[in-house]
Design a protein around this motif. Sequence first.
Motif, PDB file in Angstrom:
ATOM      1  N   ALA A 158      -3.549   8.728   3.343  1.00 46.96           N
ATOM      2  CA  ALA A 158      -3.627   7.406   2.729  1.00 46.96           C
ATOM      3  C   ALA A 158      -3.990   7.528   1.264  1.00 46.96           C
ATOM      4  CB  ALA A 158      -4.666   6.567   3.455  1.00 46.96           C
TER       5      ALA A 158
ATOM      6  N   THR B  22      -6.174   5.934  -1.486  1.00 49.86           N
ATOM      7  CA  THR B  22      -7.321   5.045  -1.565  1.00 49.86           C
ATOM      8  C   THR B  22      -7.346   4.336  -2.918  1.00 49.86           C
ATOM      9  OG1 THR B  22      -8.689   6.897  -2.278  1.00 49.86           O
ATOM     10  CG2 THR B  22      -8.730   6.375   0.053  1.00 49.86           C
TER      11      THR B  22
ATOM     12  N   GLU C 198       0.830  -1.198   0.000  1.00 52.26           N
ATOM     13  CA  GLU C 198       0.000   0.000   0.000  1.00 52.26           C
ATOM     14  C   GLU C 198       0.867   1.251   0.000  1.00 52.26           C
ATOM     15  OE1 GLU C 198      -3.902  -1.786   2.349  1.00 52.26           O
ATOM     16  OE2 GLU C 198      -2.577  -0.402   3.413  1.00 52.26           O
TER      17      GLU C 198
END
Length: 179
Positions: free
Chosen positions: A176, A178, A111
Amino acid sequence: MSRLLFLLLFAVSACGTSQPVPPPSPSAEACPGGVEFTVKGTEAAMGLRVMTLEATNCGTETLELNGAPLVTVLDADRKPLPVTVRQGAAWISAVEAFDAEPQVVVVRPGESAVTGLLWRNTYTDITAPPVVGEHLEIAVAAGRPTQVFTPVGKSGNPRTIDLGSTGKLGVRPWTAVTP
Protein backbone atom coordinates in the motif's frame (compact mmCIF):
# COMPACT_ATOMS: atom_id res chain seq x y z
CA MET A 1 -18.99 40.25 -51.13
CA SER A 2 -20.75 37.25 -49.53
CA ARG A 3 -17.34 35.97 -48.34
CA LEU A 4 -16.60 39.32 -46.63
CA LEU A 5 -20.04 39.28 -45.00
CA PHE A 6 -19.43 35.69 -43.75
CA LEU A 7 -16.06 36.66 -42.22
CA LEU A 8 -17.61 39.76 -40.58
CA LEU A 9 -20.48 37.71 -39.08
CA PHE A 10 -18.01 35.06 -37.88
CA ALA A 11 -15.82 37.70 -36.19
CA VAL A 12 -18.82 39.39 -34.51
CA SER A 13 -20.22 36.09 -33.23
CA ALA A 14 -16.84 35.23 -31.71
CA CYS A 15 -16.80 38.46 -29.68
CA GLY A 16 -19.71 37.55 -27.39
CA THR A 17 -19.27 36.20 -23.89
CA SER A 18 -18.24 32.60 -23.89
CA GLN A 19 -19.69 29.91 -21.69
CA PRO A 20 -17.23 28.07 -19.44
CA VAL A 21 -16.17 24.75 -20.87
CA PRO A 22 -16.90 21.90 -18.47
CA PRO A 23 -13.96 19.65 -17.57
CA PRO A 24 -13.80 16.46 -19.58
CA SER A 25 -15.53 13.51 -17.99
CA PRO A 26 -13.48 10.41 -17.26
CA SER A 27 -13.36 7.99 -20.14
CA ALA A 28 -12.40 4.36 -20.57
CA GLU A 29 -9.37 5.53 -22.58
CA ALA A 30 -8.10 7.68 -19.71
CA CYS A 31 -8.44 4.82 -17.23
CA PRO A 32 -8.33 1.42 -18.94
CA GLY A 33 -9.32 -1.35 -16.59
CA GLY A 34 -9.79 1.13 -13.75
CA VAL A 35 -6.03 1.37 -13.09
CA GLU A 36 -3.39 3.89 -14.15
CA PHE A 37 0.30 2.93 -13.96
CA THR A 38 3.27 5.26 -13.45
CA VAL A 39 7.00 4.76 -12.90
CA LYS A 40 7.84 6.00 -9.39
CA GLY A 41 11.56 5.36 -9.58
CA THR A 42 14.40 3.38 -11.05
CA GLU A 43 17.66 2.12 -9.56
CA ALA A 44 20.68 0.67 -11.33
CA ALA A 45 23.85 -0.65 -9.73
CA MET A 46 26.40 -3.19 -10.95
CA GLY A 47 24.01 -4.62 -13.56
CA LEU A 48 21.10 -4.99 -11.13
CA ARG A 49 18.03 -2.97 -12.12
CA VAL A 50 14.90 -2.09 -10.14
CA MET A 51 11.85 -0.21 -11.44
CA THR A 52 9.13 0.82 -8.98
CA LEU A 53 5.63 0.99 -10.45
CA GLU A 54 2.62 2.66 -8.87
CA ALA A 55 -0.92 1.59 -9.72
CA THR A 56 -3.60 4.18 -8.98
CA ASN A 57 -7.21 3.07 -8.78
CA CYS A 58 -8.89 5.52 -11.16
CA GLY A 59 -12.02 3.40 -11.37
CA THR A 60 -15.13 3.34 -9.20
CA GLU A 61 -14.67 -0.04 -7.47
CA THR A 62 -12.33 -0.98 -4.65
CA LEU A 63 -9.48 -3.28 -5.72
CA GLU A 64 -8.25 -6.11 -3.53
CA LEU A 65 -4.70 -7.10 -4.47
CA ASN A 66 -2.91 -10.13 -3.08
CA GLY A 67 0.45 -11.16 -4.52
CA ALA A 68 2.12 -9.52 -7.47
CA PRO A 69 0.82 -8.22 -10.78
CA LEU A 70 0.94 -10.40 -13.88
CA VAL A 71 3.57 -8.93 -16.22
CA THR A 72 4.62 -9.69 -19.79
CA VAL A 73 7.59 -7.82 -21.29
CA LEU A 74 6.94 -6.54 -24.82
CA ASP A 75 9.26 -5.30 -27.56
CA ALA A 76 8.94 -2.04 -29.53
CA ASP A 77 6.22 -3.64 -31.69
CA ARG A 78 4.32 -4.76 -28.56
CA LYS A 79 5.10 -8.42 -29.13
CA PRO A 80 6.01 -10.66 -26.14
CA LEU A 81 9.70 -11.23 -25.51
CA PRO A 82 11.24 -14.51 -24.27
CA VAL A 83 11.35 -13.45 -20.61
CA THR A 84 10.59 -15.62 -17.59
CA VAL A 85 8.60 -13.58 -15.05
CA ARG A 86 8.13 -14.82 -11.48
CA GLN A 87 7.07 -13.35 -8.17
CA GLY A 88 10.06 -12.66 -5.95
CA ALA A 89 13.72 -12.14 -6.73
CA ALA A 90 15.71 -14.82 -4.89
CA TRP A 91 16.32 -16.53 -8.24
CA ILE A 92 17.97 -13.31 -9.51
CA SER A 93 19.42 -11.55 -6.46
CA ALA A 94 18.83 -11.32 -2.71
CA VAL A 95 16.49 -8.34 -2.28
CA GLU A 96 14.34 -8.84 0.81
CA ALA A 97 11.38 -6.64 -0.20
CA PHE A 98 10.85 -8.70 -3.36
CA ASP A 99 10.69 -11.96 -1.42
CA ALA A 100 8.37 -10.69 1.33
CA GLU A 101 5.21 -12.70 1.98
CA PRO A 102 2.34 -11.13 -0.01
CA GLN A 103 -0.29 -9.28 2.03
CA VAL A 104 -3.78 -8.28 0.96
CA VAL A 105 -3.75 -4.64 -0.15
CA VAL A 106 -7.09 -2.82 -0.43
CA VAL A 107 -6.98 0.07 -2.92
CA ARG A 108 -10.03 2.34 -2.87
CA PRO A 109 -10.81 4.69 -5.78
CA GLY A 110 -8.15 7.42 -5.85
CA GLU A 111 -5.68 5.38 -3.77
CA SER A 112 -2.51 3.63 -4.95
CA ALA A 113 -0.33 0.57 -4.43
CA VAL A 114 3.25 -0.08 -5.51
CA THR A 115 5.13 -3.03 -6.90
CA GLY A 116 8.59 -3.42 -8.35
CA LEU A 117 10.40 -5.14 -11.18
CA LEU A 118 13.93 -6.48 -10.71
CA TRP A 119 16.35 -7.84 -13.31
CA ARG A 120 20.02 -8.09 -14.21
CA ASN A 121 21.44 -6.39 -17.27
CA THR A 122 23.96 -9.13 -17.96
CA TYR A 123 24.91 -10.09 -21.49
CA THR A 124 26.75 -13.40 -21.75
CA ASP A 125 25.24 -14.99 -24.88
CA ILE A 126 26.70 -13.32 -27.97
CA THR A 127 24.74 -15.60 -30.33
CA ALA A 128 21.61 -13.45 -29.94
CA PRO A 129 21.02 -9.72 -29.51
CA PRO A 130 20.30 -8.37 -26.01
CA VAL A 131 16.65 -8.48 -24.92
CA VAL A 132 15.20 -5.00 -24.44
CA GLY A 133 11.58 -4.47 -23.43
CA GLU A 134 9.94 -1.17 -24.28
CA HIS A 135 6.41 -1.91 -23.07
CA LEU A 136 4.77 -4.00 -20.36
CA GLU A 137 1.47 -5.81 -20.46
CA ILE A 138 0.15 -5.72 -16.90
CA ALA A 139 -2.83 -7.05 -14.96
CA VAL A 140 -3.02 -6.00 -11.31
CA ALA A 141 -4.20 -9.51 -10.42
CA ALA A 142 -5.33 -12.77 -12.00
CA GLY A 143 -8.73 -12.36 -13.61
CA ARG A 144 -8.33 -8.58 -13.98
CA PRO A 145 -7.99 -6.97 -17.43
CA THR A 146 -4.52 -6.43 -18.86
CA GLN A 147 -3.30 -3.19 -20.32
CA VAL A 148 -0.17 -2.16 -22.17
CA PHE A 149 1.96 0.33 -20.27
CA THR A 150 4.99 2.17 -21.65
CA PRO A 151 7.35 3.05 -18.79
CA VAL A 152 8.53 6.67 -18.82
CA GLY A 153 10.50 8.57 -16.20
CA LYS A 154 9.58 11.86 -14.54
CA SER A 155 11.27 13.75 -17.37
CA GLY A 156 9.14 11.92 -19.95
CA ASN A 157 12.04 9.82 -21.23
CA PRO A 158 11.31 6.14 -21.95
CA ARG A 159 12.53 3.56 -19.43
CA THR A 160 13.45 0.24 -20.97
CA ILE A 161 13.73 -3.22 -19.45
CA ASP A 162 17.30 -3.98 -20.57
CA LEU A 163 17.60 -7.68 -19.72
CA GLY A 164 20.80 -8.42 -21.62
CA SER A 165 20.71 -12.18 -22.24
CA THR A 166 19.36 -13.20 -18.80
CA GLY A 167 15.67 -13.38 -19.73
CA LYS A 168 14.63 -13.21 -16.05
CA LEU A 169 12.34 -10.67 -14.35
CA GLY A 170 11.32 -10.72 -10.68
CA VAL A 171 8.14 -9.01 -9.50
CA ARG A 172 7.58 -7.62 -6.00
CA PRO A 173 4.27 -8.19 -4.16
CA TRP A 174 1.93 -5.21 -3.94
CA THR A 175 2.29 -2.85 -0.99
CA ALA A 176 0.00 0.00 0.00
CA VAL A 177 1.00 3.61 -0.55
CA THR A 178 0.62 5.48 2.70
CA PRO A 179 -0.48 9.10 2.50
